[in-house]
Scaffold this active site. Structure first.
Site, PDB file in Angstrom:
ATOM      1  N   GLU A 180      88.895 -24.640  21.890  1.00 55.69           N
ATOM      2  CA  GLU A 180      90.213 -25.230  20.725  1.00 55.69           C
ATOM      3  C   GLU A 180      89.065 -27.111  20.122  1.00 55.69           C
ATOM      4  OE1 GLU A 180      94.400 -26.518  21.143  1.00 55.69           O
ATOM      5  OE2 GLU A 180      94.304 -25.026  21.759  1.00 55.69           O
ATOM      6  N   CYS A 233     101.312 -27.703  22.361  1.00 51.17           N
ATOM      7  CA  CYS A 233     101.971 -26.133  22.078  1.00 51.17           C
ATOM      8  C   CYS A 233     103.579 -25.584  22.653  1.00 51.17           C
ATOM      9  CB  CYS A 233     101.267 -24.987  22.029  1.00 51.17           C
ATOM     10  SG  CYS A 233     101.555 -23.351  22.260  1.00 51.17           S
ATOM     11  N   CYS A 254     102.285 -15.319  24.533  1.00 47.08           N
ATOM     12  CA  CYS A 254     103.073 -16.751  23.422  1.00 47.08           C
ATOM     13  C   CYS A 254     102.857 -15.895  22.425  1.00 47.08           C
ATOM     14  CB  CYS A 254     102.715 -17.610  23.410  1.00 47.08           C
ATOM     15  SG  CYS A 254     101.256 -18.754  23.271  1.00 47.08           S
ATOM     16  N   HIS A 287      91.064 -16.623  26.389  1.00 41.66           N
ATOM     17  CA  HIS A 287      91.551 -16.853  27.578  1.00 41.66           C
ATOM     18  C   HIS A 287      91.515 -15.597  29.081  1.00 41.66           C
ATOM     19  CE1 HIS A 287      89.254 -20.701  26.574  1.00 41.66           C
ATOM     20  NE2 HIS A 287      88.445 -20.080  26.268  1.00 41.66           N
ATOM     21  N   SER A 322      98.470 -16.570  28.192  1.00 38.21           N
ATOM     22  CA  SER A 322      97.033 -15.516  27.830  1.00 38.21           C
ATOM     23  C   SER A 322      97.065 -14.256  28.629  1.00 38.21           C
ATOM     24  CB  SER A 322      95.874 -16.365  27.428  1.00 38.21           C
ATOM     25  OG  SER A 322      95.516 -16.775  28.656  1.00 38.21           O
ATOM     26  N   THR A 360      96.397 -27.854  22.382  1.00 36.14           N
ATOM     27  CA  THR A 360      97.334 -27.853  22.720  1.00 36.14           C
ATOM     28  C   THR A 360      98.428 -26.977  23.631  1.00 36.14           C
ATOM     29  OG1 THR A 360      97.432 -25.841  21.799  1.00 36.14           O
ATOM     30  CG2 THR A 360      97.538 -27.531  19.679  1.00 36.14           C
ATOM     31  N   CYS A 415      95.684 -19.174  16.434  1.00 31.94           N
ATOM     32  CA  CYS A 415      96.898 -19.642  16.749  1.00 31.94           C
ATOM     33  C   CYS A 415      97.581 -21.403  15.250  1.00 31.94           C
ATOM     34  CB  CYS A 415      97.205 -20.724  18.039  1.00 31.94           C
ATOM     35  SG  CYS A 415      99.175 -20.599  18.362  1.00 31.94           S
ATOM     36  N   SER A 423      90.943 -20.217  32.312  1.00 31.07           N
ATOM     37  CA  SER A 423      92.289 -21.222  30.843  1.00 31.07           C
ATOM     38  C   SER A 423      93.305 -22.151  30.869  1.00 31.07           C
ATOM     39  CB  SER A 423      93.374 -19.394  31.024  1.00 31.07           C
ATOM     40  OG  SER A 423      94.963 -19.754  30.691  1.00 31.07           O
TER      41      SER A 423
END
Length: 409
Positions: free
Chosen positions: A184, A288, A63, A93, A382, A253, A154, A317
Site C-alpha cells: 500500500e 482506515c 472489513c 495479507h 484480513s 491506512t 480499497c 498484516s
C-alpha cells in the site's frame, strides 16, 4: 480496429453482475463464514463453559474493503472461466484467502518489481489489482498490455491517493507514515509524485524516524547523513533542503492511529520552530475506519480482566500487527496464524513482531489445571471468521470441552 486495439480501450471490467454475485456470495460464505462466531457475537461476545471463558472483541475480522476485494476476485473467475487470471502480489495479507485463490487457478505476479511475467501478459488475460492497490508503473504496464483489469483497491486507500496527489499539485511534499516496503505504501508513494512525476515523498515508520526528520527541519542533522538514512524511503531526486520546505502528512491506512497523530504533532512543532507558524504544514486523517474500529474495540475489551489474548491473522498484516502491539502493553499476547499454532496446553507457536520470527512459547501455568481462565480473541481486517471459529474450538478443546458441549452452550 483490431481486437487487441479494441481491448486496450476497455481495460477495466465490471464483474459485479447480479447473477454472478449471488453465486459468489454463497461460495465465499462456505469458505469463510462461521455460525459459531455469529452466535457468540449475538451472546454479548462472550461464552463460558465450565471454567473457560472466551471473549471476542466487538469488532474484528473482515472489513468491507476486504470483503469487496475477495468478492471481486471470486467473481473474476466466474466471469472469465477459461481465461488466464493473474493477481499483483496477494489479494490481502491472509494465507488462507490467498491459498483459496491459488486453488481457483489465479496466478500471483511479483509485486516488489516487474519482471518478464508482465511482458508475457496478453489482451486476453485478466489482472486483479489487490486491495492495497498497485504503483502507477504497474498499472501503466498492464494497461499497455491491453489486459482486462479487475481493480479491488480499497476505497480508503484511494482517499489517501487523492490527498497525496493534491499535495503534489500544490508543491507540498508528502510525509507518509508507513512501511517503505509495504504494497500500500509503495502504491501511495507513486501517487505522491503527481501526474507529472515531479512531486516528492518521504516515508517514515517510527517516532525515532520522525525525531530525526524534525532535527533536520531544525537544522541539526547533516544532509548527507539524512539522505543515507532514508535512501530507500524517498522519491527520486529528493532534496531535504528544498522538499521539506512545505510538507503534508498522510499515512498507510492500517497504521496505529495514536502513533500517526504523534508524528503529526512532532512534525508540526518542528515546522513552527523553523518557520514561526504552521503555514507550511498540512495534515489529513487517512486512517482506515475499519482499522480504527478494531483498535478501539480492543482497547474497550482490555478494560475487562483477561488472562491471555490471542490475535489471529497473517503475519505480514500491518493492521493485525498493531493489535498485537496494543495487547502486549496490557497482558500476555500471542500473534497466531491460525488454530494449528495452539499445539497443546504447554506450547503456543506465535509470531514475535519484535524479532520478526515465529517462535514457540510455553504458557502452561495458565492453561493447565482446572482454574478459571478468560481468553480474549481478536483479529485484523484480513482474517476470515472460519479461522476465528477454529481458534475458539481449539481453545475449548485444549481445556477439555468438546464441540458438542459448545453447541449446547
Amino acid at each position: 480496429m483490431s481486437d487487441a486495439a479494441e481491448k486496450s480501450k476497455r481495460p477495466r471490467v465490471n464483474v459485479r453482475r447480479p447473477e454472478v454475485m449471488e453465486l459468489v456470495a454463497a461460495e465465499v460464505a462456505r469458505h469463510y463464514q462461521s455460525s459459531i462466531v455469529e452466535k457468540i457475537r449475538n451472546h454479548s461476545g462472550e461464552l463460558t463453559v465450565g471454567g473457560t471463558t472466551v471473549r471476542l472483541a466487538q469488532q474484528f475480522g473482515f472489513c468491507y474493503g476486504v470483503e469487496r476485494a475477495i468478492d471481486l476476485a471470486y467473481a473474476a473467475r466466474r466471469v472469465f472461466p477459461e481465461s488466464r487470471i493473474f493477481l499483483i502480489g496477494e489479494i490481502i495479507h491472509n494465507p488462507e484467502v490467498n491459498r483459496q485463490l491459488v486453488d481457483m487457478g489465479i496466478v500471483s505476479l511479483p509485486w516488489q518489481e516487474m519482471n518478464g511475467s508482465y511482458d508475457n501478459l496478453t489482451a486476453d488475460d485478466v489482472v486483479i489489482v489487490p486491495a492495497f492497490g498497485a504503483p502507477t508503473s504497474f498499472m501503466e504496464k498492464i494497461e499497455q498490455q491491453g489486459c482486462y483489469v479487475v481493480d479491488t483497491t480499497c476505497g480508503d486507500v484511494m482517499k489517501v491517493w487523492r490527498r497525496v496527489r493534491g499535495y503534489a499539485k500544490e508543491g507540498v511534499t508528502s510525509i507518509i507514515h508507513g512501511k517503505a516496503g509495504h504494497e500500500e505504501t509503495r502504491a501511495t508513494a507513486s501517487r505522491a509524485q503527481g501526474e507529472d512525476g515531479k512531486g516528492h515523498y518521504l516515508i517514515i515508520l517510527t517516532l525515532a524516524d520522525t525525531d530525526y526528520v524534525c532535527d533536520y527541519i531544525r537544522g541539526k542533522v547533516d544532509k548527507a547523513a539524512f539522505l543515507a538514512k532514508f535512501q530507500d524511503a524517498i522519491s527520486p531526486g529528493f532534496d531535504p533542503d528544498a522538499h521539506l520546505a512545505h510538507v503534508g502528512v498522510a499515512n498507510q491506512t492500517t497504521m496505529l492511529k495514536s502513533e500517526t497523530e504523534e508524528i503529526q504533532r512532532r512534525v508540526r512543532t518542528a515546522m513552527v520552530d523553523r518557520d514561526g507558524d504552521a503555514a507550511n504544514f498540512q495534515v489529513f486523517d487517512t486512517i482506515c475506519g475499519a482499522t480504527q474500529e478494531r483498535q478501539d474495540a480492543l482497547f474497550q475489551m482490555l478494560d475487562k480482566k483477561m488472562d491471555l489474548l490471542l490475535v489471529v491473522g497473517g503475519y505480514n498484516s500491518s493492521n493485525t500487527t498493531h493489535l498485537v502491539e496494543i495487547g502486549e502493553e496490557h497482558l500476555p499476547t500471542f500473534f497466531i496464524r491460525d488454530a494449528s499454532c495452539l499445539k497443546s496446553l504447554e506450547q503456543i507457536v506465535h509470531y514475535d513482531i519484535h524479532h520478526k520470527e515465529e517462535v514457540t512459547s510455553a504458557y502452561s501455568q495458565l492453561l493447565l489445571g482446572d482454574q478459571p481462565v478468560t481468553i480474549g480473541i481478536t483479529a485484523g481486517a484480513s482474517c476470515p471468521n472460519n479461522l476465528i471459529e477454529d481458534t475458539i474450538l481449539k481453545v475449548f478443546e485444549l481445556r477439555g470441552i468438546t464441540r458438542e458441549q459448545l453447541v449446547v452452550a
